[in-house]
Design a protein around this motif. Structure first.
Motif, PDB file in Angstrom:
ATOM      1  N   THR A 279       0.837  -1.207   0.000  1.00 42.99           N
ATOM      2  CA  THR A 279       0.000   0.000   0.000  1.00 42.99           C
ATOM      3  C   THR A 279       0.869   1.254   0.000  1.00 42.99           C
ATOM      4  O   THR A 279       1.874   1.319   0.723  1.00 42.99           O
ATOM      5  CB  THR A 279      -0.906   0.018   1.253  1.00 42.99           C
ATOM      6  OG1 THR A 279      -1.787  -1.111   1.191  1.00 42.99           O
ATOM      7  CG2 THR A 279      -1.730   1.293   1.336  1.00 42.99           C
TER       8      THR A 279
ATOM      9  N   PHE B 251       0.564   5.438   0.682  1.00 43.34           N
ATOM     10  CA  PHE B 251      -0.233   6.579   1.129  1.00 43.34           C
ATOM     11  C   PHE B 251       0.201   7.779   0.286  1.00 43.34           C
ATOM     12  O   PHE B 251       1.394   8.077   0.215  1.00 43.34           O
ATOM     13  CB  PHE B 251      -0.001   6.863   2.618  1.00 43.34           C
ATOM     14  CG  PHE B 251      -0.834   6.008   3.554  1.00 43.34           C
ATOM     15  CD1 PHE B 251      -1.261   4.750   3.182  1.00 43.34           C
ATOM     16  CD2 PHE B 251      -1.163   6.467   4.824  1.00 43.34           C
ATOM     17  CE1 PHE B 251      -2.026   3.955   4.054  1.00 43.34           C
ATOM     18  CE2 PHE B 251      -1.920   5.685   5.701  1.00 43.34           C
ATOM     19  CZ  PHE B 251      -2.350   4.431   5.316  1.00 43.34           C
TER      20      PHE B 251
ATOM     21  N   ARG C 213      -2.320  -0.911  -3.880  1.00 45.37           N
ATOM     22  CA  ARG C 213      -3.386  -0.016  -3.441  1.00 45.37           C
ATOM     23  C   ARG C 213      -2.813   1.356  -3.082  1.00 45.37           C
ATOM     24  O   ARG C 213      -1.770   1.456  -2.450  1.00 45.37           O
ATOM     25  CB  ARG C 213      -4.068  -0.625  -2.214  1.00 45.37           C
ATOM     26  CG  ARG C 213      -5.242   0.203  -1.723  1.00 45.37           C
ATOM     27  CD  ARG C 213      -5.925  -0.486  -0.574  1.00 45.37           C
ATOM     28  NE  ARG C 213      -5.033  -0.648   0.558  1.00 45.37           N
ATOM     29  CZ  ARG C 213      -5.438  -0.921   1.792  1.00 45.37           C
ATOM     30  NH1 ARG C 213      -6.726  -1.080   2.031  1.00 45.37           N
ATOM     31  NH2 ARG C 213      -4.590  -1.050   2.778  1.00 45.37           N
TER      32      ARG C 213
ATOM     33  N   VAL D 171      -3.784   4.970  -1.240  1.00 41.95           N
ATOM     34  CA  VAL D 171      -4.700   5.608  -0.292  1.00 41.95           C
ATOM     35  C   VAL D 171      -4.403   7.106  -0.281  1.00 41.95           C
ATOM     36  O   VAL D 171      -3.333   7.527   0.167  1.00 41.95           O
ATOM     37  CB  VAL D 171      -4.524   5.016   1.127  1.00 41.95           C
ATOM     38  CG1 VAL D 171      -5.481   5.699   2.106  1.00 41.95           C
ATOM     39  CG2 VAL D 171      -4.733   3.503   1.112  1.00 41.95           C
TER      40      VAL D 171
ATOM     41  N   THR E 289      -7.662   2.025  -5.564  1.00 42.10           N
ATOM     42  CA  THR E 289      -7.527   3.380  -5.027  1.00 42.10           C
ATOM     43  C   THR E 289      -8.646   3.650  -4.032  1.00 42.10           C
ATOM     44  O   THR E 289      -9.761   3.153  -4.178  1.00 42.10           O
ATOM     45  CB  THR E 289      -7.614   4.467  -6.129  1.00 42.10           C
ATOM     46  OG1 THR E 289      -8.914   4.409  -6.736  1.00 42.10           O
ATOM     47  CG2 THR E 289      -6.548   4.276  -7.201  1.00 42.10           C
ATOM     48  N   VAL E 290      -8.310   4.450  -3.008  1.00 39.73           N
ATOM     49  CA  VAL E 290      -9.327   4.927  -2.078  1.00 39.73           C
ATOM     50  C   VAL E 290      -8.930   6.334  -1.657  1.00 39.73           C
ATOM     51  O   VAL E 290      -7.753   6.610  -1.437  1.00 39.73           O
ATOM     52  CB  VAL E 290      -9.478   3.969  -0.861  1.00 39.73           C
ATOM     53  CG1 VAL E 290      -8.173   3.787  -0.109  1.00 39.73           C
ATOM     54  CG2 VAL E 290     -10.556   4.451   0.086  1.00 39.73           C
ATOM     55  N   SER E 291      -9.905   7.240  -1.628  1.00 35.07           N
ATOM     56  CA  SER E 291      -9.653   8.626  -1.213  1.00 35.07           C
ATOM     57  C   SER E 291     -10.351   8.875   0.114  1.00 35.07           C
ATOM     58  O   SER E 291     -11.559   8.640   0.239  1.00 35.07           O
ATOM     59  CB  SER E 291     -10.173   9.600  -2.278  1.00 35.07           C
ATOM     60  OG  SER E 291      -9.459   9.442  -3.497  1.00 35.07           O
TER      61      SER E 291
ATOM     62  N   PHE F 139     -12.718   2.864   5.994  1.00 34.35           N
ATOM     63  CA  PHE F 139     -11.363   2.369   5.745  1.00 34.35           C
ATOM     64  C   PHE F 139     -10.852   1.606   6.953  1.00 34.35           C
ATOM     65  O   PHE F 139     -10.249   0.531   6.824  1.00 34.35           O
ATOM     66  CB  PHE F 139     -10.426   3.552   5.418  1.00 34.35           C
ATOM     67  CG  PHE F 139      -9.036   3.129   5.052  1.00 34.35           C
ATOM     68  CD1 PHE F 139      -8.747   2.619   3.802  1.00 34.35           C
ATOM     69  CD2 PHE F 139      -7.995   3.241   5.984  1.00 34.35           C
ATOM     70  CE1 PHE F 139      -7.446   2.224   3.463  1.00 34.35           C
ATOM     71  CE2 PHE F 139      -6.697   2.850   5.663  1.00 34.35           C
ATOM     72  CZ  PHE F 139      -6.437   2.349   4.396  1.00 34.35           C
TER      73      PHE F 139
END
Length: 312
Positions: free
Chosen positions: A2, A4, A273, A275, A295-297, A307
């Motif tokens: 992951t 960030f 991934r 983030v 992807t995650v926002s 999350f």
């Protein structure tokens, strides 16, 4: 694995961080510390505007960073999800590289705010207002953008500033050269060029005076070691040595933001991934660079809660 990731200029808007500050004392502490460091009620400007003042480079840069770090702080303190445990690396878009370094412990929060305030002022002061400009080229890849920039320069500065994703490249330089590039875009197989509402031509050689000022500032406030490696804008490569990163932050002022290449380099290293903290800008870009990437926002308390549930 992951990563960030932390957004850059353009992601600021009036009301940013308000929900987090209302819901969490940890977020409020971040905004208060930044206010104190800058001797300014930046949090009030973020909350109520006016937008014209928030958009000023010297305000937007520390504001975006404060919002990202407040988001991270809430994730860590309220929901028990820490960057050190969950992130294998960090990266940020332009000023977001400072947010990423702050998140990874290379700079303290107050230090980061002061550096970004100075960076904003230095970039603004480097070129008189109206002399420089930037434009987003839609439907342009890096090769087309490079050829167009060279053709439009005509002895002036016209350079690729941001390689964002396969469909968007930003150019920067003298205003007349940028205007020529916009007019010539179609002839170069580019859908269109749109002038950006910025007050200075970032990430091109016209920013050299700002780079000099940041070199002095970073000599006084040099980065410490960071908990996870960073992918740097100007090299699109992994960095873990603070001295190397110090030099790269100076190069970043005049250098290209190689975001597309950075994402591809992280993917190649095994990152599955991404983030995004404090914005919804980079997630969609990552999706356009590599459709297979997750992807995650994270912006709202609900985002953070969801999350944390999945990653607790």
């Amino acid at each position: 694995m992951t990563a960030f990731i932390f957004p850059g200029q353009g992601s600021q808007k009036v009301g940013m961080g308000v929900e987090l500050a209302d819901a969490s004392a940890h977020a409020r502490e971040v905004f208060e510390e930044v206010d104190e460091a800058l001797n300014q009620k930046l949090s009030a400007l973020m909350k109520d505007g006016p937008e014209s003042e928030l958009t000023l480079t010297s305000n937007a840069q520390p504001a975006i960073m404060a919002n990202s770090i407040a988001t991270l702080r809430v994730l860590e303190k309220e929901f028990g999800v820490s960057l050190a445990d969950k992130a294998d690396c960090v990266a940020g878009h332009s000023l977001g590289e400072y947010s990423a370094l702050c998140a990874a412990g290379a700079f303290g929060l107050a230090e980061t705010a002061k550096l970004l305030r100075l960076r904003g002022i230095a970039m603004q002061d480097a070129v008189p207002i109206g002399v420089g400009a930037m434009a987003a080229l839609l439907g342009a890849d890096i090769e087309k953008a490079g050829v167009l920039a060279e053709a439009a320069a005509e002895g002036q500065v016209c350079e690729v500033a941001n390689d964002n994703d396969p469909t968007q490249v930003v150019i920067s330089g003298h205003a007349e050269a940028i205007d020529r590039a916009i007019e010539m875009a179609r002839d170069h197989g580019i859908k269109r060029g749109i002038k950006l509402p910025v007050s200075a031509p970032f990430h091109c050689s016209l920013m050299q005076p700002a780079a000099q000022r940041m070199k002095l500032a970073l000599a006084d406030t040099s980065p410490n070691g960071f908990t996870v490696p960073l992918y740097a804008n100007v090299t699109a490569a992994r960095v873990s040595d603070p001295a190397e990163e110090q030099a790269l932050l100076v190069d970043q002022i005049t250098g290209r933001v190689r975001w597309r290449e950075s994402v591809l380099a992280m993917r190649e290293a095994g990152v599955e991934r991404f983030v995004e903290l404090g914005g919804k800008v980079l997630g969609p870009m990552v999706g356009r660079i590599d459709k297979q990437a997750g992807t995650v926002s994270l912006v709202t308390m609900e985002d953070l809660e969801n999350f944390a549930k999945e990653n607790g």
